[in-house]
Each structure stands twice: as structure tokens, then as C-alpha cells.
Design an enzyme around this catalytic site. Structure first.
Site, PDB file in Angstrom:
ATOM      1  N   GLY A   1      -8.051  -8.151  -0.543  1.00 43.03           N
ATOM      2  CA  GLY A   1      -8.112  -9.015   0.548  1.00 43.03           C
ATOM      3  C   GLY A   1      -7.512 -10.311   0.502  1.00 43.03           C
TER       4      GLY A   1
ATOM      5  N   LYS B   1     -17.689 -17.525   3.749  1.00 47.42           N
ATOM      6  CA  LYS B   1     -19.293 -17.296   3.773  1.00 47.42           C
ATOM      7  C   LYS B   1     -20.038 -16.463   2.737  1.00 47.42           C
ATOM      8  CE  LYS B   1     -19.562 -15.597   8.206  1.00 47.42           C
ATOM      9  NZ  LYS B   1     -19.271 -14.380   9.054  1.00 47.42           N
TER      10      LYS B   1
ATOM     11  N   GLY C   1     -12.429  -4.299   1.736  1.00 44.30           N
ATOM     12  CA  GLY C   1     -13.908  -4.229   1.921  1.00 44.30           C
ATOM     13  C   GLY C   1     -14.202  -3.228   0.920  1.00 44.30           C
TER      14      GLY C   1
ATOM     15  N   ARG D   1       0.846  -1.242   0.138  1.00 46.99           N
ATOM     16  CA  ARG D   1       0.060   0.143  -0.108  1.00 46.99           C
ATOM     17  C   ARG D   1       0.886   1.532  -0.013  1.00 46.99           C
ATOM     18  NH1 ARG D   1      -5.057  -1.449   3.944  1.00 46.99           N
ATOM     19  NH2 ARG D   1      -6.373  -2.367   2.217  1.00 46.99           N
TER      20      ARG D   1
END
Ligand code: 3PG
Length: 394
Positions: free
Chosen positions: A351, A198, A374, A35
Site C-alpha cells: 500500500g 486512521k 488490503g 505487479r
């Protein structure tokens, strides 16, 4: 949206929001500076224009107060190393104290100041105008380049734009070009690959992508809720019982939209969630009652790889299995390899999948690896990102 190229920066004090939320180990050492590297093109451009630069970022999730564990000092040091120039940093815990205000006022063209972690102030996450104004008072123009934080409506990502002209940096532009480009005007066939544990984390993404893609590949733990919805017995695999009906609806929606939804046809099962658990490849209609699926199987690897091979645009979010365990990383490796070898535009949606691609060594083969976690998910869900919404239009 306006970018840094659309305004005159000479002699200005530029207030730039970056996402320097980098992973640190127990000793406070940065373990992955992606980053920081990703912010360099904008930083260098601004300095080259004869401007001075005031950088701000959050780091981690401190409890809205100064906490040395979350100091941006390691970032200031790394940034100074990679730029080969001094980065002024005040480590007294204040974000915009008098020392920092004075340092900002004294900056000359080409000089850089990094503010302390914006989340040391309780007003940051509440996006309080008073704090946004305090931050804004340090600069003449606001450059937003924190794609990874652009889904947060915080004082430093969005609020400051109420007080300063706001434009984007090159990282935001690149993320918008690749992810936005794929969503709006993809070269077809357009294939999306979703994994991770999930279904509930990916409902919005699946819904939005079903409007856009030609094929949707579903792997990872979330695939078992879909398999259950199709009537398979899935043993002790991950299951979100309350999402079975939703999975049925999504399968029906895919069919109605003419989207090919691919699920595993075979999986690798083991008796327990352990790196050295004995692994067996079984068809999805033969999952033993006392075993759990931890990866996609070999036939599925081939099915997914063939679909990727025929695609012109591929976007991937979420691993195919428990890739932290080498025995159950093969499905994730197969997908990463197929993408790396393809001529398509290949996008990694941040992610876990970005971590997997880097860890497995396929970084160079991808067109774009998002710096957002996110943020890229919300972008793929079709949501408005507050940090981008506040930027001025051309
Ligand atoms: C991220 O790592 O996804 C961003 O830096 C945002 O961090 P947050 O989830 O703590 O807001």
C-alpha cells in the site's frame, strides 16, 4: 501448501490468477508495472515447463459490466513487451466468450492468453459457481499467484479451485515466506512500525502484532489518537474521538504483554494541511491549539531509527506523516532510511508505505516489498486469506 513445483505441467493448459491491478493514468498508460514484473517468475516457469498459459486478473473496480476504461489491454501489451512474446487478448468486452474459448483451446505449449477483466462479469465478486466453472473449463490446473487479491473470495481467486487442482505460484510463496515467516518465527528483536491516518484501519493489525512483536512503533496521523488517550492536547491534529478508549486499551494490552509501544515524543506541526504551510517542530506536550501535526519530529526520528537499528526483523505499514508533501516527508524518509541501512529482515507491508519507499528511492535496501495492500493488512491481522486457503496442501 502445494506450489507449481509440486505438479507436472508439461503439455497442460495452466489457468493462472495474477494481480494485474496496476495504476493507470488518464491516458490509460501503466504508471507502475511492479505487479506485472512480480508475476514474471511464475509465468516464465510455467512456459518453460512446456505448458500453455491462460492468465486472468481484475483491474480496478468496474461496475460488474464491460467498461473500456478498465480493459486489461494495456496489461496485455506491457506483458507482451516484457516477455518478448505474443500475448493473445480479445478486447470485445467478453471474459469467457466463444472467441476466447476458441483461443484457449488453440493454445500451444509456450503460448499465452490473457482474459479480459474478470470484474466485467457480475458473478466474479459473488463467487458464483457457474462462472468459476466456466473459467475452470479453460484449463487443466489452477495456479494462484495473485497475492494482492488473495483476501477476496471471488470466482477467479478462490471459486475455480473447486473445479481444478490448485497450487500457488512463486509470488504467493515469497509473500508467505517473508510476511508469514516474520509473524510465525521472527528473528528477534521483532519491531513493527505502523502509521497512516486512521487507527480504525489498523485495529486488527495492532491487536495481532501485540501478540508477536517486541516493540511496536506508532506514527502517522493515527498516533494522535494515542497521544490524546495519554492525555496530551493535540490541537487540530487528526483524531478519532470514538477510538480514544480503544487506544487506551491497546496501550494497556501492550504493557501487559511486555511490548514496548513507542509513540512520537515530538511532532512537526503546521496551521493547515498544505505543502507550503509553515512547519514547526514541537514536543508532544506543546502542540499549539490551532495547529495540526503532519509528521513525526526530529527527536522521534532518532528514537524510531535507533529502535530499528537494534532489530533483527522489521515490518512496516503506513507512512509517518504526509509524505506527499516534501516538508512533511522527513519522518517517513528517516524510517525508510533506517530500515534500508539495517541488516535485519526488512518487510514493507504494501500500500502507501510501498509507494513511499519506491518514491523515496529506498526500494533496493528492503528484503521484501509486498505487492499486497488490503491483502497484506489482512494477513498481518492473522486472517485467513480465501485465495490461499483454497490451495491444496502438500
Ligand atoms: C489491491 O489493489 O489491493 C488488489 O488488487 C485488490 O483490489 P480490490 O481492493 O479492488 O479488491
Amino acid at each position: 501448501k502445494k506450489t507449481v513445483k509440486d505438479i507436472d505441467l508439461k503439455g497442460k493448459k495452466v489457468l493462472m490468477r495474477a494481480d494485474f491491478n496496476v495504476p493507470l493514468n488518464e491516458d490509460g498508460v501503466i504508471t507502475d508495472d511492479t505487479r506485472i514484473q512480480a508475476a514474471l517468475p511464475t509465468i516464465k516457469y510455467i512456459l518453460d515447463q512446456g505448458a500453455s498459459l491462460i492468465l486472468m486478473s481484475h483491474l480496478g473496480r468496474p461496475k460488474n459490466e464491460p467498461d473500456p476504461k478498465f480493459s486489461l489491454l494495456p496489461v496485455a501489451k506491457r506483458l507482451s513487451e516484457v516477455l518478448g512474446t505474443e500475448v493473445v487478448f480479445n478486447d470485445d468486452g467478453e471474459v469467457v466468450g466463444q472467441v476466447t474459448k476458441d483461443a484457449a483451446a488453440a493454445l500451444k505449449p509456450g503460448q499465452i492468453l490473457l482474459l479480459q477483466n474478470t470484474r466485467f462479469r457480475p458473478e466474479e465478486k459473488k463467487n458464483e459457481p457457474s462462472f468459476a466453472k466456466e473459467l475452470a473449463s479453460l484449463g487443466d490446473v489452477f495456479v494462484e499467484d495473485a497475492f494482492g487479491s488473495s483476501h477476496r473470495a471471488h470466482a477467479s481467486t478462490a471459486g475455480v479451485a473447486d473445479y481444478l487442482p490448485a497450487v500457488s505460484g512463486f509470488l504467493i510463496q515469497k509473500e508467505l515466506d517473508f510476511i508469514g515467516g516474520a509473524l510465525e518465527d521472527p528473528k528477534r528483536p521483532f519491531v513493527a512500525i505502523l502509521g497512516g491516518s486512521k487507527v480504525s484501519d489498523k485495529i486488527g493489525v495492532i491487536n495481532n502484532l501485540l501478540e508477536k512483536v517486541d516493540s511496536l512503533i506508532v506514527g502517522g496521523g493515527m498516533a494522535f489518537t494515542f497521544l490524546k488517550a495519554q492525555g496530551y492536547e493535540i490541537g487540530s491534529s487528526l483524531l478519532e474521538e470514538d477510538k480514544i478508549d480503544l487506544a487506551k486499551e491497546l496501550l494497556a494490552k501492550a504493557e501487559a504483554k511486555g511490548v514496548k509501544l513507542l509513540l512520537p515524543v515530538d511532532v512537526v506541526v503546521a496551521p493547515e494541511f498544505k505543502a507550503d504551510a509553515p512547519a514547526t517542530n514541537v514536543k508532544v506536550d506543546a502542540i499549539p491549539a490551532d495547529q495540526m501535526g503532519l509528521d513525526i519530529g526530529v527527536e522521534t526520528q532518532k528514537l524510531f531509527a535507533d529502535t530499528i537499528k537494534d532489530a533483527k526483523t522489521v515490518i512496516w505499514n503506513g507512512p509517518m506523516g504526509v509524505f506527499e508533501f516534501p516538508e512533511f516527508a522527513k519522518g517517513t524518509v528517516a524510517v525508510a532510511k533506517a530500515m534500508a541501512e539495517s541488516d535485519a529482515v526488512t518487510i514493507i507491508g504494501g500500500g502507501d508505505s510501498a509507494a513511499a519507499v519506491k518514491q523515496l528511492g529506498f526500494e533496493d535496501g528492503m528484503s521484501h516489498i509486498s505487492t499486497g495492500g488490503g491483502a497484506s493488512l489482512e494477513f498481518m491481522e492473522g486472517k485467513v486469506l480465501p485465495g490461499i486457503d483454497v490451495l491444496e496442501n502438500k
